[in-house]
Motif scaffolding. Structure first.
Motif, PDB file in Angstrom:
ATOM      1  N   GLY A  45       0.826  -1.098  -0.032  1.00 50.51           N
ATOM      2  CA  GLY A  45      -0.138   0.004  -0.203  1.00 50.51           C
ATOM      3  C   GLY A  45       0.720   1.141   0.185  1.00 50.51           C
ATOM      4  N   ASP A  46       2.098   1.162   0.349  1.00 53.97           N
ATOM      5  CA  ASP A  46       3.126   2.364   0.589  1.00 53.97           C
ATOM      6  C   ASP A  46       3.605   2.445  -0.934  1.00 53.97           C
ATOM      7  OD1 ASP A  46       4.239   0.018   1.085  1.00 53.97           O
ATOM      8  OD2 ASP A  46       5.886   0.978   2.182  1.00 53.97           O
ATOM      9  N   LYS A  47       3.325   1.637  -1.808  1.00 52.45           N
ATOM     10  CA  LYS A  47       4.023   1.737  -3.145  1.00 52.45           C
ATOM     11  C   LYS A  47       3.333   1.424  -4.175  1.00 52.45           C
ATOM     12  CE  LYS A  47       8.703   0.722  -0.940  1.00 52.45           C
ATOM     13  NZ  LYS A  47       9.837  -0.350  -1.040  1.00 52.45           N
ATOM     14  N   PRO A  48       2.079   2.205  -4.294  1.00 53.75           N
ATOM     15  CA  PRO A  48       1.251   2.109  -5.320  1.00 53.75           C
ATOM     16  C   PRO A  48       2.130   2.164  -6.904  1.00 53.75           C
ATOM     17  CG  PRO A  48       0.815   3.942  -4.466  1.00 53.75           C
ATOM     18  CD  PRO A  48       1.849   3.493  -3.363  1.00 53.75           C
ATOM     19  N   ILE A  49       1.312   1.929  -7.805  1.00 56.40           N
ATOM     20  CA  ILE A  49       1.709   2.270  -9.226  1.00 56.40           C
ATOM     21  C   ILE A  49       0.858   3.416  -9.655  1.00 56.40           C
ATOM     22  CG2 ILE A  49       1.901   1.449 -11.470  1.00 56.40           C
ATOM     23  CD1 ILE A  49       2.532  -1.379 -10.616  1.00 56.40           C
ATOM     24  N   ASP A  50       1.135   4.450  -9.883  1.00 54.66           N
ATOM     25  CA  ASP A  50       0.603   5.449 -10.389  1.00 54.66           C
ATOM     26  C   ASP A  50      -0.139   5.168 -11.765  1.00 54.66           C
ATOM     27  OD1 ASP A  50      -0.381   7.744 -11.195  1.00 54.66           O
ATOM     28  OD2 ASP A  50       1.558   9.105 -10.983  1.00 54.66           O
ATOM     29  N   PRO A  51      -1.434   5.213 -11.977  1.00 55.94           N
ATOM     30  CA  PRO A  51      -2.021   4.975 -13.073  1.00 55.94           C
ATOM     31  C   PRO A  51      -1.403   5.704 -14.216  1.00 55.94           C
ATOM     32  CG  PRO A  51      -3.587   5.297 -11.515  1.00 55.94           C
ATOM     33  CD  PRO A  51      -2.365   5.683 -10.951  1.00 55.94           C
ATOM     34  N   ALA A  52      -0.948   7.041 -14.012  1.00 54.67           N
ATOM     35  CA  ALA A  52      -0.468   7.845 -15.099  1.00 54.67           C
ATOM     36  C   ALA A  52       0.791   7.151 -15.848  1.00 54.67           C
ATOM     37  CB  ALA A  52      -0.072   9.170 -14.415  1.00 54.67           C
ATOM     38  N   THR A  53       1.492   6.360 -15.022  1.00 57.43           N
ATOM     39  CA  THR A  53       2.740   5.569 -15.645  1.00 57.43           C
ATOM     40  C   THR A  53       2.472   5.250 -16.875  1.00 57.43           C
ATOM     41  OG1 THR A  53       3.531   5.151 -13.408  1.00 57.43           O
ATOM     42  CG2 THR A  53       4.387   3.785 -15.373  1.00 57.43           C
ATOM     43  N   PHE A  54       1.352   4.629 -17.010  1.00 59.50           N
ATOM     44  CA  PHE A  54       0.830   3.804 -18.349  1.00 59.50           C
ATOM     45  C   PHE A  54       0.680   4.813 -19.437  1.00 59.50           C
ATOM     46  CE2 PHE A  54      -0.423   0.950 -14.771  1.00 59.50           C
ATOM     47  CZ  PHE A  54       0.366   0.196 -14.919  1.00 59.50           C
ATOM     48  N   ASP A  55       0.365   6.156 -19.238  1.00 58.73           N
ATOM     49  CA  ASP A  55       0.447   7.172 -20.035  1.00 58.73           C
ATOM     50  C   ASP A  55       1.320   7.845 -20.716  1.00 58.73           C
ATOM     51  OD1 ASP A  55      -2.340   6.739 -20.272  1.00 58.73           O
ATOM     52  OD2 ASP A  55      -2.770   7.953 -18.568  1.00 58.73           O
ATOM     53  N   ARG A  56       2.553   7.480 -19.914  1.00 64.59           N
ATOM     54  CA  ARG A  56       3.815   8.005 -20.570  1.00 64.59           C
ATOM     55  C   ARG A  56       4.229   7.947 -21.822  1.00 64.59           C
ATOM     56  NH1 ARG A  56       8.464   7.732 -15.803  1.00 64.59           N
ATOM     57  NH2 ARG A  56       9.689   8.814 -17.454  1.00 64.59           N
ATOM     58  N   PRO A  57       4.746   9.053 -22.410  1.00 64.31           N
ATOM     59  CA  PRO A  57       4.839   8.458 -24.033  1.00 64.31           C
ATOM     60  C   PRO A  57       5.811   7.192 -24.334  1.00 64.31           C
ATOM     61  CG  PRO A  57       5.060  10.826 -23.580  1.00 64.31           C
ATOM     62  CD  PRO A  57       4.880  10.237 -22.408  1.00 64.31           C
ATOM     63  N   GLU A  58       6.882   7.169 -23.510  1.00 65.13           N
ATOM     64  CA  GLU A  58       7.911   6.122 -23.583  1.00 65.13           C
ATOM     65  C   GLU A  58       7.381   5.027 -23.084  1.00 65.13           C
ATOM     66  OE1 GLU A  58       9.616   8.995 -20.336  1.00 65.13           O
ATOM     67  OE2 GLU A  58       7.943   8.810 -21.654  1.00 65.13           O
ATOM     68  N   PHE A  59       6.221   4.882 -22.320  1.00 62.54           N
ATOM     69  CA  PHE A  59       6.068   3.487 -21.814  1.00 62.54           C
ATOM     70  C   PHE A  59       5.718   2.458 -22.852  1.00 62.54           C
ATOM     71  CE2 PHE A  59       2.522   0.630 -20.367  1.00 62.54           C
ATOM     72  CZ  PHE A  59       3.405  -0.210 -19.395  1.00 62.54           C
ATOM     73  N   ALA A  60       4.965   2.808 -23.755  1.00 65.49           N
ATOM     74  CA  ALA A  60       4.490   1.741 -24.852  1.00 65.49           C
ATOM     75  C   ALA A  60       5.675   1.179 -25.509  1.00 65.49           C
ATOM     76  CB  ALA A  60       3.577   2.230 -25.758  1.00 65.49           C
ATOM     77  N   ASP A  61       6.685   2.185 -25.779  1.00 67.42           N
ATOM     78  CA  ASP A  61       8.085   1.794 -26.735  1.00 67.42           C
ATOM     79  C   ASP A  61       8.700   0.762 -25.743  1.00 67.42           C
ATOM     80  OD1 ASP A  61       7.190   3.239 -28.964  1.00 67.42           O
ATOM     81  OD2 ASP A  61       8.224   4.864 -28.518  1.00 67.42           O
ATOM     82  N   ARG A  62       8.972   1.166 -24.608  1.00 66.42           N
ATOM     83  CA  ARG A  62       9.911   0.178 -23.668  1.00 66.42           C
ATOM     84  C   ARG A  62       9.169  -0.933 -23.418  1.00 66.42           C
ATOM     85  NH1 ARG A  62      12.288   5.012 -19.464  1.00 66.42           N
ATOM     86  NH2 ARG A  62      13.287   6.192 -20.861  1.00 66.42           N
ATOM     87  N   LEU A  63       7.921  -0.996 -23.279  1.00 68.86           N
ATOM     88  CA  LEU A  63       7.298  -2.233 -22.819  1.00 68.86           C
ATOM     89  C   LEU A  63       7.418  -3.143 -24.183  1.00 68.86           C
ATOM     90  CD1 LEU A  63       5.348  -3.815 -21.035  1.00 68.86           C
ATOM     91  CD2 LEU A  63       3.477  -2.909 -22.273  1.00 68.86           C
ATOM     92  N   ASP A  64       7.069  -2.612 -25.350  1.00 66.08           N
ATOM     93  CA  ASP A  64       7.474  -3.256 -26.758  1.00 66.08           C
ATOM     94  C   ASP A  64       8.806  -3.813 -26.630  1.00 66.08           C
ATOM     95  OD1 ASP A  64       6.284  -4.071 -29.409  1.00 66.08           O
ATOM     96  OD2 ASP A  64       8.088  -2.938 -29.742  1.00 66.08           O
ATOM     97  N   ARG A  65       9.875  -2.911 -26.592  1.00 69.16           N
ATOM     98  CA  ARG A  65      11.263  -3.556 -26.605  1.00 69.16           C
ATOM     99  C   ARG A  65      11.328  -4.654 -25.589  1.00 69.16           C
ATOM    100  NH1 ARG A  65      15.971   0.466 -25.010  1.00 69.16           N
ATOM    101  NH2 ARG A  65      14.992   0.136 -22.943  1.00 69.16           N
ATOM    102  N   CYS A  66      10.997  -4.933 -24.385  1.00 70.46           N
ATOM    103  CA  CYS A  66      11.219  -5.830 -23.234  1.00 70.46           C
ATOM    104  C   CYS A  66      10.373  -6.955 -23.468  1.00 70.46           C
ATOM    105  CB  CYS A  66      10.801  -4.969 -22.116  1.00 70.46           C
ATOM    106  SG  CYS A  66      12.163  -3.870 -21.362  1.00 70.46           S
ATOM    107  N   THR A  67       9.275  -6.722 -24.364  1.00 71.54           N
ATOM    108  CA  THR A  67       8.399  -8.129 -24.362  1.00 71.54           C
ATOM    109  C   THR A  67       8.369  -8.653 -25.890  1.00 71.54           C
ATOM    110  OG1 THR A  67       6.669  -6.636 -24.902  1.00 71.54           O
ATOM    111  CG2 THR A  67       7.239  -7.487 -22.486  1.00 71.54           C
TER     112      THR A  67
END
Length: 287
Positions: free
Chosen positions: A216-238
């Motif tokens: 509970g003290d380390k939630p994931i900020d939902p805004a993380t998934f909207d960061r422009p670089e998120f999709a590119d990095r996720l694609d590279r890693c998977t």
């Protein structure tokens, strides 16, 4: 069994251990070939009892399950005897992050982890999957585990874009030789198939083991998934792992693998952004 992190391995092992006597199972869980930048360094004292020091020791046992590279596992077993269960790569990577992020603080000291797990507490998800310090654990981990230490798979960086698809196809070819493969997203069908393979047609999913929680003290900020670089990095890693996952899904009869993958990811993403807790990729097939 080749146990990819956060792909239901502990739950599956709990279900199939009864197929062999306890002393028939190798007592190891970790393979130095998967230690990335620490592969050639002394193993911390806390991890020595759970680390295979000589792959040929596996020949003494009838079964093994751990975070082994496939070449290590093959030192003790034939390809036809290897079981590999895969999880949709994006959902798996998200659970990997949550698992590390949720570790108790005493598991973050240098001696226990060589410090790398602490990065999940320090960084948001986008930065974590873009950090080369942990690329050996975040970057196409299935490709890495299937190929083992490889001259085009760096220990301290991401796999080069120009190499990734070729290495993924190499990993796919190796997986095609294994005796039993499946995807967790098939749920009860996956368990039925595994039961037939292990000689236990009555096999059912036991209570989930090593479940990924959320602090509970380390939630994931939902805004993380909207960061422009998120999709590119996720694609590279998977991207490479997705090639292997799709090939296995097709092998076991999934008619529209990409649709299943996207549904799985959207469901997992929705649960995280809604704060509902860890998601189950299939009945009893917990991470």
């Amino acid at each position: 069994m080749l146990h990819v992190p956060k792909s239901g391995g502990n739950t599956v092992l709990a279900a199939i251990r009864a197929s062999l006597p306890d002393d028939a199972w190798a007592p190891y869980h970790f393979d130095p070939a998967m230690f990335g930048p620490f592969a050639d360094e002394p193993i911390p004292e806390q991890q020595r009892p759970l680390t295979v020091s000589d792959p040929t020791e596996l020949t003494r046992f009838l079964g093994a399950s751990g975070h082994y590279a496939l070449p290590t596992l093959m030192a003790g077993f034939a390809a036809a005897d290897v079981v590999l269960l895969l999880r949709e790569p994006r959902a798996r990577l998200l659970s990997h992050y949550e698992y590390w992020r949720g570790l108790p603080d005493e598991h973050l000291d240098d001696g226990y982890t060589w410090s790398v797990t602490a990065t999940a507490s320090e960084l948001d998800l986008t930065d974590w999957i873009g950090d080369p310090r942990v690329a050996y654990q975040t970057d196409n981990i299935v490709v890495r585990m299937v190929l083992g230490r490889h001259d085009r798979v760096p220990d301290t960086d991401f796999i080069a874009e120009d190499d990734l698809l070729e290495l993924a196809h190499e990993a796919r070819a190796a997986v095609a030789t294994l005796g039993h493969v499946d995807v967790l997203e098939r749920g009860v069908s996956m368990w039925a198939s595994l039961g037939r393979r292990s000689g236990r047609p009555d096999l059912v999913a036991p209570p989930s083991e090593n479940v990924t929680g959320r602090r509970g003290d380390k939630p994931i900020d939902p805004a993380t998934f909207d960061r422009p670089e998120f999709a590119d990095r996720l694609d590279r890693c998977t991207r490479g792992d997705a090639v292997v996952w799709e090939s296995v899904a097709r092998r076991v009869g999934v008619e529209r693998p990409q649709r299943l993958a996207d549904q799985t990811w959207q469901r997992r993403l929705g649960e995280v952004t809604a704060g509902d807790g860890a998601a189950d990729p299939g009945p009893g097939a917990h991470r």
